[in-house]
Every structure is written in structure tokens, then in C-alpha cells.
Scaffold this motif. Structure first.
Motif, PDB file in Angstrom:
ATOM      1  N   PHE A   7       0.791  -0.952   0.195  1.00 39.31           N
ATOM      2  CA  PHE A   7      -0.094  -0.069   0.208  1.00 39.31           C
ATOM      3  C   PHE A   7       0.760   1.055  -0.090  1.00 39.31           C
ATOM      4  O   PHE A   7       2.000   1.467  -0.178  1.00 39.31           O
ATOM      5  CB  PHE A   7      -1.472  -0.388   1.237  1.00 39.31           C
ATOM      6  N   ALA A   8      -0.032   2.336  -0.259  1.00 32.62           N
ATOM      7  CA  ALA A   8       1.442   3.981  -0.413  1.00 32.62           C
ATOM      8  C   ALA A   8       0.750   4.685   0.420  1.00 32.62           C
ATOM      9  O   ALA A   8      -0.587   5.015   0.874  1.00 32.62           O
ATOM     10  CB  ALA A   8       1.552   4.460  -1.551  1.00 32.62           C
ATOM     11  N   LEU A   9       0.994   5.606   1.343  1.00 32.14           N
ATOM     12  CA  LEU A   9       0.650   6.314   2.398  1.00 32.14           C
ATOM     13  C   LEU A   9       1.706   7.663   2.336  1.00 32.14           C
ATOM     14  O   LEU A   9       2.661   7.888   1.182  1.00 32.14           O
ATOM     15  CB  LEU A   9       0.796   6.139   3.139  1.00 32.14           C
ATOM     16  N   THR A  10       1.181   9.009   2.559  1.00 33.31           N
ATOM     17  CA  THR A  10       1.618  10.066   1.683  1.00 33.31           C
ATOM     18  C   THR A  10       2.445  11.125   3.151  1.00 33.31           C
ATOM     19  O   THR A  10       2.681  11.583   3.841  1.00 33.31           O
ATOM     20  CB  THR A  10       1.202  11.158   1.710  1.00 33.31           C
ATOM     21  N   ILE A  11       3.362  10.172   3.907  1.00 40.20           N
ATOM     22  CA  ILE A  11       4.373  10.800   4.799  1.00 40.20           C
ATOM     23  C   ILE A  11       5.607  10.012   4.145  1.00 40.20           C
ATOM     24  O   ILE A  11       5.729   9.089   3.751  1.00 40.20           O
ATOM     25  CB  ILE A  11       3.979   9.922   6.160  1.00 40.20           C
ATOM     26  N   ALA A  90       8.385  -3.340   3.897  1.00 34.67           N
ATOM     27  CA  ALA A  90       9.619  -2.376   3.210  1.00 34.67           C
ATOM     28  C   ALA A  90       9.385  -0.903   3.210  1.00 34.67           C
ATOM     29  O   ALA A  90       8.288  -1.147   2.590  1.00 34.67           O
ATOM     30  CB  ALA A  90      11.055  -3.363   2.379  1.00 34.67           C
ATOM     31  N   LEU A  91       9.876  -0.023   3.078  1.00 32.61           N
ATOM     32  CA  LEU A  91       9.629   1.022   2.783  1.00 32.61           C
ATOM     33  C   LEU A  91      10.506   1.649   1.315  1.00 32.61           C
ATOM     34  O   LEU A  91      11.588   1.319   1.618  1.00 32.61           O
ATOM     35  CB  LEU A  91       9.485   1.950   3.786  1.00 32.61           C
ATOM     36  N   GLU A  92       9.832   2.271   1.009  1.00 29.52           N
ATOM     37  CA  GLU A  92      10.523   2.487  -0.547  1.00 29.52           C
ATOM     38  C   GLU A  92       9.846   3.720  -1.341  1.00 29.52           C
ATOM     39  O   GLU A  92       8.577   4.120  -0.358  1.00 29.52           O
ATOM     40  CB  GLU A  92      10.113   1.497  -1.642  1.00 29.52           C
ATOM     41  N   THR A  98       5.211   7.250  -0.096  1.00 27.08           N
ATOM     42  CA  THR A  98       5.796   5.910   0.228  1.00 27.08           C
ATOM     43  C   THR A  98       5.089   4.885   0.435  1.00 27.08           C
ATOM     44  O   THR A  98       4.204   4.228   0.780  1.00 27.08           O
ATOM     45  CB  THR A  98       6.150   5.851   2.359  1.00 27.08           C
ATOM     46  N   GLN A  99       5.941   3.734  -0.366  1.00 30.74           N
ATOM     47  CA  GLN A  99       5.315   2.709  -0.892  1.00 30.74           C
ATOM     48  C   GLN A  99       5.891   1.473   0.461  1.00 30.74           C
ATOM     49  O   GLN A  99       6.968   1.804   0.705  1.00 30.74           O
ATOM     50  CB  GLN A  99       5.846   2.271  -2.258  1.00 30.74           C
ATOM     51  N   VAL A 100       4.863   0.701   0.751  1.00 32.27           N
ATOM     52  CA  VAL A 100       5.336   0.072   2.068  1.00 32.27           C
ATOM     53  C   VAL A 100       4.879  -1.553   1.536  1.00 32.27           C
ATOM     54  O   VAL A 100       3.978  -1.496   0.854  1.00 32.27           O
ATOM     55  CB  VAL A 100       4.478   0.590   2.794  1.00 32.27           C
ATOM     56  N   ARG A 101       5.526  -2.489   1.303  1.00 35.32           N
ATOM     57  CA  ARG A 101       5.921  -3.512   0.685  1.00 35.32           C
ATOM     58  C   ARG A 101       5.963  -4.609   2.201  1.00 35.32           C
ATOM     59  O   ARG A 101       6.157  -4.613   3.417  1.00 35.32           O
ATOM     60  CB  ARG A 101       6.078  -4.202   0.051  1.00 35.32           C
ATOM     61  N   HIS A 102       4.964  -5.269   2.750  1.00 35.67           N
ATOM     62  CA  HIS A 102       4.554  -6.152   3.948  1.00 35.67           C
ATOM     63  C   HIS A 102       4.657  -8.011   3.039  1.00 35.67           C
ATOM     64  O   HIS A 102       3.859  -7.862   2.594  1.00 35.67           O
ATOM     65  CB  HIS A 102       2.960  -5.890   4.658  1.00 35.67           C
ATOM     66  N   THR A 103       5.575  -8.718   4.110  1.00 36.26           N
ATOM     67  CA  THR A 103       6.043  -9.655   3.795  1.00 36.26           C
ATOM     68  C   THR A 103       6.363 -10.674   4.997  1.00 36.26           C
ATOM     69  O   THR A 103       6.240 -10.428   5.675  1.00 36.26           O
ATOM     70  CB  THR A 103       6.864  -9.635   3.330  1.00 36.26           C
TER      71      THR A 103
END
Length: 166
Positions: A7-11, A90-92, A98-103
Motif C-alpha cells: 500500500f502507499a501513503l503520503t508521509i 519494506a519502505l520505498e 511512500t510505498q510499503v511492502r508487507h511480506t
């Protein structure tokens, strides 16, 4: 077995990472995880989580395996070589977001059993991601205001009450 959600968020990535790496704050947003102790690289931290829709609380030790500021935060729990469960955020940076990848990764001799719970795991990860997104959005919105003592006291009291209830 490996499951990934995103998911993505604006921070900024550093702000998102700071909130995710705050293990005490998991009690404010995560449906089942309650950590004991502070996260540091390679630390052993206590973890209580609920199995069977939260009805069966399990306590274990989690090892922090990734503690990379503004990039990755991950921990691992397991039973020797039989079963290991790793969870990572993982954050990118992606422009203003900011793209957050949850694994979540299951390994070991018993990991094929993970395929039996794959659908429930996906649903659980989506619920966790939605809760994290709500929490980060709320915190980001609130942080543009001046943080006063009352707000800090209220947050500390909220954390203390949640920890006492576990």
C-alpha cells in the motif's frame, strides 16, 4: 510459502519506519501483536499474538532481523529448523508517497502446512495493513500540529492501558 501485500501513503519513509519500528505502538493499531521490549538490531523481543481469531494467545520470542532506518524492519519467530515465520515491512520512496511492502514468509519442514491457511493469512495481512494505514494517516495528520504535553500523556496512558489489558 511467501505472501506479499502493498500500500502507499503520503508521509516520508523515515517517518513511516519510525512508527513501524515503535514496537510499543503496535498495541495502538495491530489487531493481535503485542511486543515487549524495545526494538534494536538483532534484539530478542517478547511477542504475544492471537491464533484462531485471537482466541488462543501465544507467547514467544521474536528476533529483530532487519533494522534499516527508512528502508526495512523485520522480525522472525520459529521452532528451530521445523518452522520459521518472518514478517517484514519494506519502505520505498515513490515521489510524494511512500510505498510499503508487507511480506510474511514461512520456511522449514512444516512450512508446506502454510498453504492450508494461505487465504486466512492474506485476509489477516490486509486487515493489518488497513489498520497500519489508518494509524499512520492519523499520526501524520496529528503531527502537523504542535505536539503538546497533554497529547503525549494521553498517548502514554493509552499504551499503558492496552499493555495492562494483555
Amino acid at each position: 510459502m511467501k505472501e506479499i501485500t502493498a500500500f502507499a501513503l503520503t508521509i516520508t519513509p523515515i517517518r513511516a519506519w519510525t512508527y513501524i519500528a515503535d514496537l510499543a505502538a503496535f498495541a495502538l493499531w495491530h489487531p493481535t501483536y503485542r511486543f515487549r521490549r524495545v526494538a534494536t538490531p538483532h534484539a530478542e523481543v517478547g511477542l504475544t499474538f492471537g491464533m484462531l481469531k485471537g482466541e488462543l494467545p501465544l507467547r514467544t520470542e521474536a528476533t529483530i532481523v532487519a533494522y534499516e532506518r527508512a528502508q526495512r524492519f523485520a522480525w522472525r519467530i520459529g521452532l528451530g529448523g521445523l518452522f520459521t515465520l518472518s514478517e517484514e515491512y519494506a519502505l520505498e520512496e515513490a515521489g510524494p508517497q511512500t510505498q510499503v511492502r508487507h511480506t510474511v514468509r514461512m520456511e522449514g519442514a512444516l512450512s508446506p502446512l502454510g498453504y492450508l491457511v494461505r487465504r486466512g493469512l492474506r485476509r489477516s495481512m490486509r486487515a493489518q495493513d488497513a489498520a497500519l494505514l489508518r494509524y499512520l494517516t492519523r499520526e501524520a495528520r496529528g503531527s502537523s500540529l504542535t505536539i503538546n504535553r497533554q497529547r503525549r500523556r494521553a498517548r502514554k496512558a493509552q499504551l499503558t492501558r492496552k499493555a495492562a489489558n494483555d
